[in-house]
Write a protein that holds these residues in place. Structure first.
Motif, PDB file in Angstrom:
ATOM      1  N   GLU A  61     -16.278  16.344  73.978  1.00  0.00           N
ATOM      2  CA  GLU A  61     -15.840  16.392  75.385  1.00  0.00           C
ATOM      3  C   GLU A  61     -15.202  15.075  75.811  1.00  0.00           C
ATOM      4  OE1 GLU A  61     -19.477  17.471  77.255  1.00  0.00           O
ATOM      5  OE2 GLU A  61     -19.408  19.496  76.430  1.00  0.00           O
ATOM      6  N   LEU A  62     -15.793  13.970  75.394  1.00  0.00           N
ATOM      7  CA  LEU A  62     -15.224  12.666  75.722  1.00  0.00           C
ATOM      8  C   LEU A  62     -13.900  12.459  74.988  1.00  0.00           C
ATOM      9  CD1 LEU A  62     -15.500   9.979  77.201  1.00  0.00           C
ATOM     10  CD2 LEU A  62     -16.843   9.137  75.280  1.00  0.00           C
ATOM     11  N   ILE A  63     -13.827  12.925  73.745  1.00  0.00           N
ATOM     12  CA  ILE A  63     -12.593  12.786  72.966  1.00  0.00           C
ATOM     13  C   ILE A  63     -11.428  13.455  73.688  1.00  0.00           C
ATOM     14  CG2 ILE A  63     -11.420  13.513  70.846  1.00  0.00           C
ATOM     15  CD1 ILE A  63     -14.079  12.972  69.372  1.00  0.00           C
ATOM     16  N   SER A  64     -11.645  14.636  74.215  1.00  0.00           N
ATOM     17  CA  SER A  64     -10.549  15.339  74.900  1.00  0.00           C
ATOM     18  C   SER A  64     -10.069  14.579  76.125  1.00  0.00           C
ATOM     19  CB  SER A  64     -10.979  16.754  75.279  1.00  0.00           C
ATOM     20  OG  SER A  64     -11.998  16.724  76.255  1.00  0.00           O
ATOM     21  N   ILE A  65     -10.951  13.822  76.749  1.00  0.00           N
ATOM     22  CA  ILE A  65     -10.577  13.037  77.935  1.00  0.00           C
ATOM     23  C   ILE A  65      -9.862  11.747  77.535  1.00  0.00           C
ATOM     24  CG2 ILE A  65     -11.474  11.726  79.896  1.00  0.00           C
ATOM     25  CD1 ILE A  65     -13.788  13.810  79.960  1.00  0.00           C
ATOM     26  N   ILE A  66     -10.390  11.018  76.556  1.00  0.00           N
ATOM     27  CA  ILE A  66      -9.845   9.694  76.264  1.00  0.00           C
ATOM     28  C   ILE A  66      -8.607   9.713  75.391  1.00  0.00           C
ATOM     29  CG2 ILE A  66     -12.012   8.474  76.624  1.00  0.00           C
ATOM     30  CD1 ILE A  66     -12.465   8.399  73.681  1.00  0.00           C
ATOM     31  N   LYS A  67      -8.307  10.839  74.731  1.00  0.00           N
ATOM     32  CA  LYS A  67      -7.098  10.889  73.920  1.00  0.00           C
ATOM     33  C   LYS A  67      -5.832  10.866  74.757  1.00  0.00           C
ATOM     34  CE  LYS A  67      -7.962  14.280  71.067  1.00  0.00           C
ATOM     35  NZ  LYS A  67      -7.973  15.221  69.947  1.00  0.00           N
ATOM     36  N   ILE A  68      -5.983  10.916  76.065  1.00  0.00           N
ATOM     37  CA  ILE A  68      -4.832  10.790  76.959  1.00  0.00           C
ATOM     38  C   ILE A  68      -4.223   9.398  76.804  1.00  0.00           C
ATOM     39  CG2 ILE A  68      -4.152  10.707  79.388  1.00  0.00           C
ATOM     40  CD1 ILE A  68      -6.371  12.834  79.880  1.00  0.00           C
ATOM     41  N   ASN A  69      -5.061   8.406  76.516  1.00  0.00           N
ATOM     42  CA  ASN A  69      -4.607   7.035  76.276  1.00  0.00           C
ATOM     43  C   ASN A  69      -3.905   7.003  74.918  1.00  0.00           C
ATOM     44  OD1 ASN A  69      -4.397   4.326  75.546  1.00  0.00           O
ATOM     45  ND2 ASN A  69      -6.331   3.767  76.485  1.00  0.00           N
ATOM     46  N   SER A  70      -2.655   6.593  74.870  1.00  0.00           N
ATOM     47  CA  SER A  70      -1.878   6.644  73.622  1.00  0.00           C
ATOM     48  C   SER A  70      -2.374   5.658  72.575  1.00  0.00           C
ATOM     49  CB  SER A  70      -0.395   6.395  73.918  1.00  0.00           C
ATOM     50  OG  SER A  70      -0.225   5.091  74.445  1.00  0.00           O
ATOM     51  N   ASP A  71      -3.238   4.735  72.949  1.00  0.00           N
ATOM     52  CA  ASP A  71      -3.758   3.772  71.988  1.00  0.00           C
ATOM     53  C   ASP A  71      -5.124   4.181  71.455  1.00  0.00           C
ATOM     54  OD1 ASP A  71      -1.484   2.065  72.211  1.00  0.00           O
ATOM     55  OD2 ASP A  71      -2.248   1.468  74.168  1.00  0.00           O
ATOM     56  N   ILE A  72      -5.628   5.315  71.908  1.00  0.00           N
ATOM     57  CA  ILE A  72      -6.822   5.935  71.344  1.00  0.00           C
ATOM     58  C   ILE A  72      -6.366   7.262  70.778  1.00  0.00           C
ATOM     59  CG2 ILE A  72      -9.110   6.842  71.811  1.00  0.00           C
ATOM     60  CD1 ILE A  72      -9.340   4.771  74.060  1.00  0.00           C
ATOM     61  N   ASN A  79     -13.239  13.163  60.675  1.00  0.00           N
ATOM     62  CA  ASN A  79     -13.298  14.394  61.429  1.00  0.00           C
ATOM     63  C   ASN A  79     -12.770  14.153  62.846  1.00  0.00           C
ATOM     64  OD1 ASN A  79     -14.343  16.376  63.321  1.00  0.00           O
ATOM     65  ND2 ASN A  79     -15.676  17.096  61.691  1.00  0.00           N
ATOM     66  N   LYS A  80     -11.676  14.789  63.177  1.00  0.00           N
ATOM     67  CA  LYS A  80     -11.006  14.542  64.455  1.00  0.00           C
ATOM     68  C   LYS A  80     -11.743  15.151  65.652  1.00  0.00           C
ATOM     69  CE  LYS A  80      -6.589  13.937  62.177  1.00  0.00           C
ATOM     70  NZ  LYS A  80      -7.225  13.111  61.215  1.00  0.00           N
ATOM     71  N   ASN A  81     -12.741  16.006  65.389  1.00  0.00           N
ATOM     72  CA  ASN A  81     -13.541  16.564  66.480  1.00  0.00           C
ATOM     73  C   ASN A  81     -14.666  15.623  66.905  1.00  0.00           C
ATOM     74  OD1 ASN A  81     -12.140  19.035  66.684  1.00  0.00           O
ATOM     75  ND2 ASN A  81     -13.256  19.815  64.917  1.00  0.00           N
ATOM     76  N   HIS A  82     -15.020  14.674  66.037  1.00  0.00           N
ATOM     77  CA  HIS A  82     -16.176  13.820  66.311  1.00  0.00           C
ATOM     78  C   HIS A  82     -15.888  12.324  66.187  1.00  0.00           C
ATOM     79  CE1 HIS A  82     -18.896  17.240  66.542  1.00  0.00           C
ATOM     80  NE2 HIS A  82     -18.211  17.747  65.545  1.00  0.00           N
ATOM     81  N   TRP A  83     -14.679  11.963  65.808  1.00  0.00           N
ATOM     82  CA  TRP A  83     -14.322  10.552  65.638  1.00  0.00           C
ATOM     83  C   TRP A  83     -12.973  10.298  66.291  1.00  0.00           C
ATOM     84  CZ3 TRP A  83     -17.232   6.830  62.988  1.00  0.00           C
ATOM     85  CH2 TRP A  83     -18.382   7.323  62.354  1.00  0.00           C
TER      86      TRP A  83
END
Length: 109
Positions: A61-72, A79-83
């Motif tokens: 859930e946090l990954i889906s939010i923070i991937k908006i930042n192009s540097d994250i 594993n792209k679902n957990h890292w």
């Protein structure tokens, strides 16, 4: 913060990549971070320049939010679902990196 640093160790487990550093829990040896240098093109970026990165564990859930930042970014070689991958080029504030590393620590304890 001092106790946090006493609770993990850093090792260099990859013979072919002697500069790659794995941050592990001392108690269970689980990874909470991986520091390495990779070509930006391996991260899906339009450059062959090398960049220092750290992979840390995160919850989906946090990954889906923070991937908006192009540097994250989605995790490189994990594993792209957990890292996630954080570029260590100054584009992500230090405080945010520490917060994400602490979150990874909590998830892997």
């Amino acid at each position: 913060m001092c106790s946090y640093f006493e609770q993990h160790s850093i090792d260099y487990p990859f013979e072919n990549y002697p500069n790659y550093q794995v941050i592990r829990h001392k108690t269970n040896a689980k990874w909470l971070g991986l520091i390495m240098s990779v070509g930006k093109n391996k991260l899906g970026l339009n450059s062959k320049d090398m960049v220092e990165i750290i992979n840390v564990k995160s919850d989906p859930e946090l990954i889906s939010i923070i991937k908006i930042n192009s540097d994250i970014l989605p995790a490189y070689h994990m594993n792209k679902n957990h890292w996630i991958t954080i570029m260590l080029d100054g584009s992500v504030p230090f405080e945010q990196i520490v917060s994400l590393l602490n979150h990874s620590y909590d998830l892997t304890i």
